[in-house]
Design a protein around this motif. Structure first.
Motif, PDB file in Angstrom:
ATOM      1  N   LEU A   1       0.498  -1.266   0.484  1.00 50.78           N
ATOM      2  CA  LEU A   1       0.563   0.036  -0.003  1.00 50.78           C
ATOM      3  C   LEU A   1       0.299   1.426  -0.176  1.00 50.78           C
ATOM      4  O   LEU A   1       0.601   1.886  -0.109  1.00 50.78           O
ATOM      5  N   ALA A   2       2.507   0.987   0.736  1.00 52.09           N
ATOM      6  CA  ALA A   2       3.077   2.256   0.813  1.00 52.09           C
ATOM      7  C   ALA A   2       3.421   2.678  -0.360  1.00 52.09           C
ATOM      8  O   ALA A   2       3.496   3.747  -1.040  1.00 52.09           O
ATOM      9  N   ASP A   3       4.230   1.678  -1.441  1.00 54.60           N
ATOM     10  CA  ASP A   3       4.008   1.804  -3.593  1.00 54.60           C
ATOM     11  C   ASP A   3       3.294   2.644  -3.937  1.00 54.60           C
ATOM     12  O   ASP A   3       3.761   2.655  -4.146  1.00 54.60           O
ATOM     13  N   THR A   4       1.906   1.502  -3.376  1.00 64.20           N
ATOM     14  CA  THR A   4       0.966   2.530  -3.965  1.00 64.20           C
ATOM     15  C   THR A   4       0.967   3.768  -3.841  1.00 64.20           C
ATOM     16  O   THR A   4      -0.346   4.819  -4.676  1.00 64.20           O
ATOM     17  N   LEU A   5       0.621   3.945  -3.058  1.00 61.57           N
ATOM     18  CA  LEU A   5       0.191   5.788  -2.970  1.00 61.57           C
ATOM     19  C   LEU A   5       1.229   6.500  -3.046  1.00 61.57           C
ATOM     20  O   LEU A   5       1.385   7.529  -3.264  1.00 61.57           O
ATOM     21  N   ALA A   6       2.342   5.897  -3.139  1.00 59.20           N
ATOM     22  CA  ALA A   6       4.260   6.600  -3.938  1.00 59.20           C
ATOM     23  C   ALA A   6       4.136   6.855  -5.342  1.00 59.20           C
ATOM     24  O   ALA A   6       3.579   8.408  -6.027  1.00 59.20           O
ATOM     25  N   GLN A   7       3.194   5.888  -5.818  1.00 53.50           N
ATOM     26  CA  GLN A   7       3.456   5.731  -7.475  1.00 53.50           C
ATOM     27  C   GLN A   7       1.252   7.494  -7.620  1.00 53.50           C
ATOM     28  O   GLN A   7       1.750   7.378  -8.306  1.00 53.50           O
ATOM     29  N   GLU A   8       0.965   6.308  -7.035  1.00 55.83           N
ATOM     30  CA  GLU A   8      -0.810   7.602  -6.887  1.00 55.83           C
ATOM     31  C   GLU A   8      -0.184   9.218  -6.600  1.00 55.83           C
ATOM     32  O   GLU A   8      -0.479   9.982  -7.212  1.00 55.83           O
TER      33      GLU A   8
ATOM     34  N   ILE B   1      -2.629  12.428   0.989  1.00 59.35           N
ATOM     35  CA  ILE B   1      -1.852  11.427   0.359  1.00 59.35           C
ATOM     36  C   ILE B   1      -1.108  10.741   1.100  1.00 59.35           C
ATOM     37  O   ILE B   1      -0.663   9.939   1.702  1.00 59.35           O
ATOM     38  N   THR B   2      -0.290  12.481   1.614  1.00 58.87           N
ATOM     39  CA  THR B   2       0.716  12.420   2.610  1.00 58.87           C
ATOM     40  C   THR B   2       0.081  12.028   3.795  1.00 58.87           C
ATOM     41  O   THR B   2       0.360  11.114   4.791  1.00 58.87           O
ATOM     42  N   ARG B   3      -1.095  11.634   4.993  1.00 50.66           N
ATOM     43  CA  ARG B   3      -1.926  11.599   5.938  1.00 50.66           C
ATOM     44  C   ARG B   3      -1.719   9.931   5.602  1.00 50.66           C
ATOM     45  O   ARG B   3      -1.842   9.163   6.667  1.00 50.66           O
ATOM     46  N   ARG B   4      -2.320  10.121   4.006  1.00 50.23           N
ATOM     47  CA  ARG B   4      -2.358   7.836   4.397  1.00 50.23           C
ATOM     48  C   ARG B   4      -0.930   7.318   4.496  1.00 50.23           C
ATOM     49  O   ARG B   4      -1.004   6.708   4.636  1.00 50.23           O
ATOM     50  N   GLN B   5       0.050   7.961   3.345  1.00 53.77           N
ATOM     51  CA  GLN B   5       1.395   7.339   4.035  1.00 53.77           C
ATOM     52  C   GLN B   5       1.609   6.969   5.344  1.00 53.77           C
ATOM     53  O   GLN B   5       2.427   6.373   5.453  1.00 53.77           O
ATOM     54  N   GLN B   6       1.350   8.686   6.533  1.00 49.37           N
ATOM     55  CA  GLN B   6       1.836   8.801   7.296  1.00 49.37           C
ATOM     56  C   GLN B   6       1.374   7.178   8.351  1.00 49.37           C
ATOM     57  O   GLN B   6       1.663   6.899   8.649  1.00 49.37           O
TER      58      GLN B   6
END
Length: 360
Positions: free
Chosen positions: A119-126, A146-151
């Motif tokens: 999921l972290a990889d997917t959020l980075a791609q998004e 997206i930043t909040r979701r990554q954290q």
């Protein structure tokens, strides 16, 4: 079955054996209070609650788990440590259950940590796709979200890794053996962050005679036999025999026709059988409820896989962008994570049923 990524973090920390009981209790607390109506007639064949009379953990079809349990039973003094059991806080979990629960916890958290990494990889791609797209008035807010979701994903991923390492450490303690043999077997088990599951058939109901495997029932039988020899009164034995010819179904009465009343209370043996049947019925109910939730979530994941495939096809055709694919991928990963959690409940519920039947 969804394919999970092969993230393989290392490093162990310490875990008290009480975590095993916590795994059992958490699965029980999450199960819905559902019931099944008893059938009018006994089925022609009833699936056994165990694929083997002496190796109930074989339902998981995990060769490494089988080897770890056998080694623990034969050589590990750590397996004798006391761990409160679910149905009797004063009892201890048998070595096999300790190893199986630690194995389930290790595999479950390993799978969820791998999903969090994906999921972290997917959020980075998004995030990259969004930053590269034509800016709109919503771009800034979307990037912040997206930043909040990554954290949050990073935090939960670290939590899953810590839990996985704690269960792995406990499993290492339980499977101590000279020459590092248990350590090698454990390392093999650690390389597969797969969905925890078992392959046994979940029974609709169970023969009451299976209660004879419980220590409390065996003790009550012994006392009843002694009383019969001393008094010549065999009424309690006949009453128990009638009970043992029946079935255990979730939330169903244990008593057949002729239920005792206040004026005619049950014998001590019959009362023990009734209490034991209620315990097993509750465990069977939890197992069946977890199986139903697994089936529902598996259908959700399958639908999500089809939607992701369609999103990728639209992206290849130029009718949808990478952002849409990344968003659907993230939703699918969340759905698979929920499926892992419920399959963990299912696996732990199986262990709980075995313990309630006197499994060792």
């Amino acid at each position: 079955m969804p394919m999970l990524p092969k993230h393989r973090p290392a490093g162990w920390t310490t875990l008290a054996a009480a975590a095993l009981t916590g795994l059992l209790l958490s699965a029980g607390a999450l199960a819905a209070a559902e019931s099944s109506a008893p059938g009018a007639a006994a089925p022609a064949a009833v699936p056994s609650p165990s694929p083997s009379a002496n190796r109930w953990w074989a339902a998981f079809e995990e060769p490494e788990l089988d080897r770890l349990v056998q080694r623990t039973a034969a050589t590990s003094p750590a397996a004798a440590r006391s761990t409160p059991a679910v149905h009797n806080p004063q009892a201890t979990l048998p070595p096999s259950a300790q190893v199986v629960l630690a194995f389930i916890g290790m595999r479950a958290y390993g799978a969820r940590a791998a999903l969090a990494a994906d999921l972290a990889d997917t959020l980075a791609q998004e995030r990259s796709a969004l930053a590269a797209s034509a800016p709109t008035r919503d771009t800034g807010a979307l990037l912040e979200e997206i930043t909040r979701r990554q954290q949050a994903t990073a935090a939960i991923g670290q939590h899953y890794l810590a839990q996985r390492e704690r269960y792995a450490e406990l499993l290492a303690q339980l499977t101590e053996a000279p020459g590092g043999q248990a350590h090698a077997s454990l390392r093999l088990a650690l390389t597969e962050p797969r969905l925890p599951q078992f392959h046994a058939r979940v029974p609709a109901r169970l023969p009451m005679a299976l209660l004879l495997g419980r220590a409390d029932v065996r003790l009550a039988q012994l006392e009843a036999a002694q009383w019969q020899r001393l008094s010549g009164d065999g009424a309690g034995a006949r009453e128990a025999a009638q009970l043992l010819s029946g079935w255990i179904t979730p939330m169903a009465p244990a008593w057949p026709a002729g239920q005792p009343t206040a004026e005619q209370p049950p014998s001590p043996l019959a009362a023990t059988l009734t209490s034991a049947a209620e315990d097993v019925a509750q465990r069977l109910q939890l197992l069946q409820a977890a199986e139903r939730r697994c089936a529902a979530l598996a259908a959700t994941v399958h639908a999500g896989e089809l939607e992701l495939q369609a999103a990728r096809e639209r992206s290849a055709a130029g009718t949808a962008g990478d952002i849409a694919v990344a968003e659907r991928t993230a939703r699918l990963l969340a759905e698979v994570d929920a499926l892992v959690a419920v399959r963990t409940e299912l696996a732990v519920a199986w262990v709980g049923l075995q313990l309630s039947l006197g499994g060792a």
